[in-house]
Motif scaffolding. Structure first.
Motif, short mmCIF file in Angstrom:
data_model
loop_
_atom_site.label_atom_id
_atom_site.label_comp_id
_atom_site.label_asym_id
_atom_site.label_seq_id
_atom_site.Cartn_x
_atom_site.Cartn_y
_atom_site.Cartn_z
N GLY A 80 0.81 -1.30 -0.08
CA GLY A 80 0.03 0.07 -0.17
C GLY A 80 0.74 1.34 -0.06
O GLY A 80 2.11 1.17 0.31
N LEU A 81 0.26 2.47 -0.43
CA LEU A 81 0.72 3.51 -0.37
C LEU A 81 1.22 4.26 0.69
O LEU A 81 2.29 4.79 1.05
N GLY A 82 0.70 3.78 1.91
CA GLY A 82 1.03 4.46 3.49
C GLY A 82 2.55 3.92 3.69
O GLY A 82 3.34 4.73 3.95
N ARG A 83 2.63 2.44 3.62
CA ARG A 83 3.88 1.80 4.00
C ARG A 83 5.02 2.43 3.07
O ARG A 83 6.29 2.62 3.57
N MET A 84 4.52 2.48 1.61
CA MET A 84 5.61 3.01 0.78
C MET A 84 5.90 4.44 1.07
O MET A 84 7.19 4.63 0.84
N TYR A 85 5.11 5.14 1.69
CA TYR A 85 5.32 6.46 2.00
C TYR A 85 6.42 6.64 3.04
O TYR A 85 7.38 7.24 3.09
N VAL A 86 6.01 5.89 4.28
CA VAL A 86 6.89 5.86 5.31
C VAL A 86 8.50 5.43 4.68
O VAL A 86 9.27 6.18 5.32
N GLU A 87 8.56 4.18 3.98
CA GLU A 87 9.75 3.83 3.68
C GLU A 87 10.49 4.82 2.95
O GLU A 87 11.59 5.18 3.05
N ALA A 88 9.77 5.54 1.97
CA ALA A 88 10.30 6.47 1.07
C ALA A 88 10.90 7.73 2.08
O ALA A 88 11.87 8.26 1.65
N ILE A 89 10.30 8.18 2.99
CA ILE A 89 10.52 9.19 3.96
C ILE A 89 11.92 8.95 4.57
O ILE A 89 12.89 9.46 4.53
N LEU A 90 11.82 7.38 5.25
CA LEU A 90 13.06 7.17 5.88
C LEU A 90 14.25 6.91 4.96
O LEU A 90 15.35 7.22 5.48
N ASN A 91 13.94 6.66 3.59
CA ASN A 91 15.04 6.30 2.84
C ASN A 91 15.59 7.70 2.00
O ASN A 91 16.32 7.81 1.17
N LYS A 92 14.80 8.61 2.49
CA LYS A 92 15.11 9.93 1.58
C LYS A 92 14.95 10.01 0.33
O LYS A 92 15.74 10.53 -0.27
N ASP A 93 14.07 9.10 -0.16
CA ASP A 93 13.74 9.10 -1.46
C ASP A 93 12.96 9.92 -2.34
O ASP A 93 11.69 9.68 -2.15
N ILE A 94 13.61 10.76 -2.48
CA ILE A 94 13.12 12.26 -2.91
C ILE A 94 12.03 12.16 -4.11
O ILE A 94 10.70 12.46 -3.85
N THR A 95 12.43 11.29 -5.01
CA THR A 95 11.29 11.39 -6.27
C THR A 95 10.28 10.47 -5.73
O THR A 95 8.90 10.76 -6.09
N MET A 96 10.39 9.56 -4.89
CA MET A 96 9.11 8.52 -4.38
C MET A 96 8.38 9.43 -3.53
O MET A 96 7.07 9.46 -3.66
N VAL A 97 8.85 10.19 -2.66
CA VAL A 97 8.03 10.99 -1.89
C VAL A 97 7.37 12.30 -2.64
O VAL A 97 6.05 12.21 -2.40
N GLN A 98 8.07 12.75 -3.44
CA GLN A 98 7.35 13.63 -4.38
C GLN A 98 6.22 12.98 -4.89
O GLN A 98 4.98 13.50 -5.07
N GLY A 99 6.51 11.98 -5.62
CA GLY A 99 5.41 11.22 -6.43
C GLY A 99 4.16 10.71 -5.77
O GLY A 99 3.06 10.98 -6.05
N LEU A 100 4.45 10.34 -4.53
CA LEU A 100 3.33 9.74 -3.41
C LEU A 100 2.52 11.01 -3.08
O LEU A 100 1.44 11.11 -3.10
#
Lengths: 581, 303, 309
Positions: free
Chosen positions: C260-280
């Motif tokens: 799900g998007l929720g968990r994906m979001y948490v992971e992306a923030i923790l990984n400082k995955d800028i593009t992913m956080v932006q997209g989400l």
């Protein structure tokens, strides 16, 4: 009025339909797939060498290979093995991945060149025979000529060269693969089915590396044609199972490879795999993992919650396995460049004050045993002499601090010297499981000798930033491996300080020399001696100290047979597993 | 200008914006009288008082240390010695809950204070000044609302680093848009009243009008939202602890106790049950009080 | 103003809002300590050369404004970029997980609506009786439970004990029941209280009295007149609650091991995955805005007195 009424009815209809939908899914009980009728508990029999396990841990079974003693019943066909794993994954390509979990999964879709069926005992995999030159810089592998990849392309010397070169190329950002490839130089294709792998300097651990899941040959054709899909929507190896689908950080589905006939009989193969599918599911919550096993949702749990283990063990519907970790249990790293851990007396005192049994009793719920050396007793080169160095001794620890001038003058329970309090900054990843508990224990533990531990739990990004730039006094480390080379090099070698994995920031020429020497020593007996010397030296200098030798806890459906605890249990292997009913 | 969403949003607090144009003090007296007659609110107030007392008197009503580990006493079920049992580190759960009430109440109150400070100020300015500033502030509120609460909190914590105080800041900031919206709606309504117009006419300074005339009139609904917000903040704090990004161990924060103990659900039920019950009771009593306040402050509700 | 013009105007306004969001997310993520390349390399051996290579491949060695502008350029071409952490196209990853988050959010919305409306109406009708007290107390207990705790309780009761529903995963209605329940119970409490109070208010209005005076049957009065008006605030919060549900999904998805998007979001923030956080963020913000628009438009359906100005 009529329009309004109409709209109102629509809304009502929507609610009714939706509640009907809900009701429809409500009372239907899920069929429970697993019917357990077998009551007799299977005995796990150890094939091969007996265990070199310490006496106090008699319940520990150290088994390189687990096979069953019962006469083999006809394998039930058409079945699926569902495995619940505790950690996520990135790209489903073991030669590139950062995650051990990917190695565990992908091993089923690939074959290593050789298999290590017992510590130090290798049998043919994709390679029929192999030889090493005298100074361990050149390895020659003669390959099988009857192997095809899942995409139908033939497996040959070119594929091996392609795989190794790909790992070595920094552009591919290989992680696990690169770290076990050592001082790789190049691979020479001698003929279609013979390769020569060359190293820049002697590299004895290569057989261990190449029998693990991180240097397994992948199909060059598939890699080149897949682009971004590779490892995400596509993966092509040679193994008993073929990639079917993957949902990132959720599940991986593999189906049986009907053409597989190159599995080693030592692992129980006599042809293709005996089940139709293997499904891996990532279940982060440990309690949910247990619940999933109990409810029949999954068949195998990787990393069983310690508090649930005894009840699963007593339940005839399940088999359990507990084996010591091969690797490095929770270790305490000391930053040698930041006061006060730059001071031998402080490190020594902390080393002496580590209540390892207390840690096991609380954080590990009684599972595991206090560790002696930096690596666990199942890793090559471990030596019990390390147990005699710096055993737990609170009084001694206090004495060491006092002699170094650290005394509690103001009576607040924390020692000081020249107005400077004895405070240790411990950094950990706040979002990782168990780390918080570990930190809480540490704080309590070192308070007993008047050291204050300042807990700095950071989110992943902040954590890496802090420890790579050396803001920490202490941090934890954990590693899986049956060979010491990669682990010791990572945390002790001076080439990895200042931002690398040597967060001890230890640069000791003698230690570097010992690391190089063991890697270059082709004679196992002599190599083991060097490793032992290194371990003792680390302990004497209080450079880094482990708390425990943790136990790996697995539990699975009692009707599941021939689960191989490959590489001392690091990689549960289901290639030739089957159900008795 | 006013968009239907905004005017309807005010219905969020359906009964809130009915604050009457009466002299403030009699309104409050009436409200208090109505509050005392509401059994739910009284129960809530009593429970809350008890909790606050427990928080203050913690060292006098427990025998143990909330953080000191006693491995030999680990996982003891509730007994005469350990009223609510002990946790995996041998710490008395009753003691930890009592000390934890200090932290959880503080968590709730401080984050709500941050949220209302930000939100009310923003809402007051937006509503009173209007024009471009209004548009700007409300756009900002829209943007903040587009991040679901906990995700915004997570980003803030990733920036600031996990700690109890940062969790309060994060929860506070992510809750502030609600306060801004409620305040703005109320201000717009109050501004249109005759007495404000006359105050403007006789030349009162804007700050004086806001502080003396508008604020007291909109305080009621905000107090209600804030009371309920305290409960929400405690829950949000627990959620952050679950993700490992809330309070730092060994702090006896309830959410953290619940989250750390969740692996023992089967083996030692008391570890999670009691902190859970503590949260439920606290949140329940705050909500009861908040509901009572809402009813009391709304003359329409007296039936 | 017509409804379509109003809707068009609202949609137009989302463009600058979304733009502002990208700027905000980009700059906030710059404040997150750490280097995405370091996080990517994690605890593995890495030379400074490798680190530099990874940073280069991630495009992090370019000046910040170039990084932002090239990202923006990509969005304008419908390209949300490639995740820094997984190296996969962001849009594809989001689309893979979206249906599961959507089904979770919608079904929990459904549960909370049904429960909330029923509880709210019943307690309003039985105002000041024990029925009222009990249902409001139930609602309060529901809102007072941390969702992970409730989730684990549901798993142990319904999956392990009763074996009614699977404890985890996605796909199929049976797997949706427990997570949707865990998530839905929470928001149903808010809704129940809201419906109750607005129902009470509506019941005291003059037109209800008139309806009763006209001799309409009580049921008709309640359903045709009172409930409909009482639902307006409920519909408003539905829009708001959708955001809240996504927050709750972060934890529900972890507990129930769902994609799900929720968990994906948490992971992306923790990984400082800028593009992913932006997209989400863009995706979530967009959906929240669309839902709020739909909610606002649906007011007219419930209350014809409302006009779009």
């Amino acid at each position: 009025m009529s329009v309004r009424k109409n709209n109102w009815l629509k809304l009502l209809a929507f609610l009714v339909v939706s509640s009907l939908l809900l009701a429809a899914c409500g009372p239907t009980p899920t069929p429970v797939e697993k019917v357990v009728t077998q009551v007799v508990k299977e005995t796990v029999v150890v094939a091969g060498t007996p265990m070199e396990v310490e006496k106090e841990v008699t319940k520990v079974v150290e088994v390189p290979v687990v096979v069953t003693a019962t006469p083999e019943p006809a394998p039930a066909a058409g079945k699926t093995i569902v495995i619940g794993i505790p950690s996520g994954f990135d790209i489903l390509d073991p030669t590139i991945t950062t995650f051990t979990s990917v190695g565990r999964m992908a091993l089923h879709m690939t074959d290593p060149l050789i298999w290590e069926v017992k510590p130090g005992v290798y049998v043919p995999g994709l390679a029929k025979e192999w030889s090493i030159n005298e100074d361990a810089t050149e390895y020659t592998f003669k390959l099988r000529d009857d192997v095809t990849f899942h995409d139908g392309t033939p497996f040959n010397a070119e594929a091996v060269k392609f795989t190794f070169d790909r790992v070595a190329d920094p552009a591919n950002k290989s992680q696990m693969g690169l770290s076990v490839l050592g001082p790789y130089s190049d691979t020479v294709v001698i003929d279609d089915y013979t390769v020569l792998v060359r190293f820049k300097s002697p590299y004895a651990p290569f057989l261990d590396s190449v029998s693990g899941p991180y240097l397994v040959p992948v199909s060059p054709t598939a890699v080149q044609s897949s682009g971004y899909s590779w490892g995400m929507y596509k993966f092509v190896g040679t193994g008993p199972f073929m990639f079917e689908s993957m949902v990132l950080d959720n599940e991986v589905v593999m189906v049986r490879n009907p053409n597989y006939k190159w599995g080693p009989p030592e692992l129980g193969f006599d042809g293709p795999a005996k089940v139709d599918k293997i499904i891996y599911k990532f279940i982060a919550e440990p309690a949910t993992r247990t619940a999933a096993l109990l409810s029949g949702e999954i068949d195998f749990v990787d990393e069983v919650l310690e508090v649930d283990f005894e009840s699963l063990k007593a339940d005839p519907a399940f088999k359990t396995v507990e084996m010591p970790l091969a690797g490095m249990g929770d270790a305490l790293m000391f930053n040698h460049e930041r006061p006060p851990t730059d001071e031998l007396a402080v490190r020594k005192a902390m080393q002496l004050a580590m209540d390892k049994q207390g840690m096991i009793d609380t954080v590990y719920n009684g599972f595991g045993k206090p560790s002696c050396a930096l690596i666990t007793s199942t890793v090559f080169g471990y030596c019990p002499e390390t147990c005699d160095i710096a055993p737990y001794n609170l009084e001694e620890a206090k004495k060491v601090l006092e002699e170094a001038g650290w005394v509690d003058t103001d009576g607040d329970g924390i020692r000081e010297r020249n107005g400077q309090k004895l405070v240790i900054g411990y950094y950990y990843r706040a979002d990782a499981a168990n780390m918080a508990e570990l930190g809480a224990f540490l704080k309590d533990n070192f308070a007993k000798i008047g050291i204050e531990v300042e807990l700095n739990g950071l989110a992943r990004s902040g954590y890496f930033d802090a420890v790579r730039s050396g803001k920490h006094n202490c941090q934890s480390w954990f590693e899986w491996s049956t060979d010491p080379d990669m682990m010791l090099r990572a945390v002790l070698h001076s080439s990895n300080i200042h931002g690398g994995t040597n967060r001890n920031n230890l640069a000791d020429p003698e230690i570097d020399a010992l690391i190089e020497a063991q890697a270059a020593e082709p004679d196992p007996a002599k190599r083991a001696e060097i490793v032992c010397e290194l371990l003792k030296k680390v302990k004497e200098g209080a450079h880094m100290e482990t708390w425990v030798e943790p136990l790996l806890l697995y539990a699975y459906d009692a009707t599941l047979e021939n689960v191989i605890m490959y590489k001392a249990g690091s990689y549960p292997y289901f290639g030739a597993a089957y159900y008795t009913q | 200008m006013s968009n239907p969403r905004m005017s309807l949003r005010a219905l969020d607090s359906a009964s809130l914006d009915k604050s009457e144009v009466e002299p403030a003090h009699s309104l409050w007296m009436d409200a208090l009288r109505r509050l005392v007659r509401n059994p739910g609110a009284v129960a809530g107030a009593v429970l809350l008082t008890l909790l606050i007392l427990a928080a203050i008197l913690a060292p006098y009503i427990t025998r143990y240390d909330p953080v000191k580990m006693v491995p030999s006493e680990r996982l003891k079920p509730p007994s005469a010695q350990y009223w609510l049992g002990t946790d995996p580190f041998g710490r008395d759960i009753y003691t930890r809950i009592v000390y934890g009430s200090r932290i959880s109440l503080r968590m709730g109150i401080i984050s709500v204070a941050i949220a209302s400070l930000l939100g009310v100020t923003g809402g007051l300015i937006a509503g009173y000044v209007g024009g471009r500033l209004d548009t700007l502030i409300m756009r900002l509120v829209d943007i903040t609302l587009a991040f679901p609460g906990i995700l915004l909190a997570l980003v803030i914590i990733a920036v600031l680093g996990p700690s109890l105080f940062n969790a309060m800041i994060a929860v506070g900031i992510s809750a502030s848009p609600t306060y801004a919206r409620v305040t703005r709606g109320m201000v717009l309504k109050t501004k249109a009243e005759v007495y404000i117009e006359s105050a403007v006419a006789i030349g009162c300074r804007p700050l004086r009008i806001i502080l003396r005339h508008i604020l007291p009139n909109i305080l009621g609904p905000i107090v209600v939202v804030a009371t309920l917000g305290v409960a929400g903040a405690i829950i949000s704090g627990a959620a952050l602890s679950f993700l490992g990004l809330g309070a730092t161990p060994p702090t006896p924060e309830w959410g953290l106790m619940l989250s750390d103990g969740r692996n023992y659900l089967r083996a030692a039920w008391w570890i999670t049950t009691f902190p859970g019950v503590a949260i439920v009771i606290t949140v329940l009593s705050i909500n009861l009080l908040g509901d009572g306040l809402r009813d009391a402050l709304d003359p329409h509700m007296q039936r | 103003m017509t409804m379509t013009r109003y809707a068009a105007q609202r949609l137009l306004i989302t463009i600058p809002t979304m733009l502002a969001i990208t700027v905000l997310v980009f700059s906030m993520l710059q404040l997150v300590p750490g280097d995405p390349a370091e996080i990517f390399l994690g605890e593995h051996q890495s030379s400074p050369e490798l680190l530099a290579q990874v940073r280069h491949d991630m495009g992090l060695d370019r000046p910040l404004h170039i990084q932002y502008l090239s990202y923006l350029w990509g969005i304008l071409h419908g390209d949300l970029g490639v995740s820094l952490y997984t190296n996969q196209p962001v849009l594809k990853q989001i689309m893979d997980a979206l249906p599961y988050t959507l089904e979770l959010a919608l079904s929990s919305l459904l549960i909370s609506t049904i429960l909330g409306v029923v509880l709210g109406v019943v307690s309003a009708l039985k105002h000041n009786t024990w029925v009222d007290s009990v249902s409001m107390a139930l609602a309060l207990v529901g809102v007072s439970m941390p969702v992970f705790w409730l989730g684990l309780m549901l798993i142990f009761f319904f999956s392990v004990r009763l074996r009614w529903f699977p404890p985890m995963g996605q796909g199929g209605l049976d797997r949706l029941v427990l997570p949707a329940l865990a998530l839905g119970l929470l928001s149903s409490a808010t809704l129940a209280r809201l419906v109750r109070s607005s129902m009470l208010e509506v019941l005291s209005e003059d037109y209800i009295r008139t309806a009763r005076a006209k001799g309409l049957r009580e049921r008709a009065v309640i359903i045709r007149h009172a409930l409909r008006n009482a639902l307006i605030p409920a519909v408003t919060v539905l829009g708001l609650q959708f955001g809240g549900l996504l927050s709750g999904a972060v934890i529900t998805e972890t507990v129930f091991a769902r994609v799900g998007l929720g968990r994906m979001y948490v992971e992306a923030i923790l990984n400082k995955d800028i593009t992913m956080v932006q997209g989400l963020t863009l995706m979530i913000a967009l959906s929240i805005m669309v839902i709020n628009l739909v909610v606002d438009l649906s007011y007219a359906m419930l209350d014809p007195r409302i006009r779009y100005e």
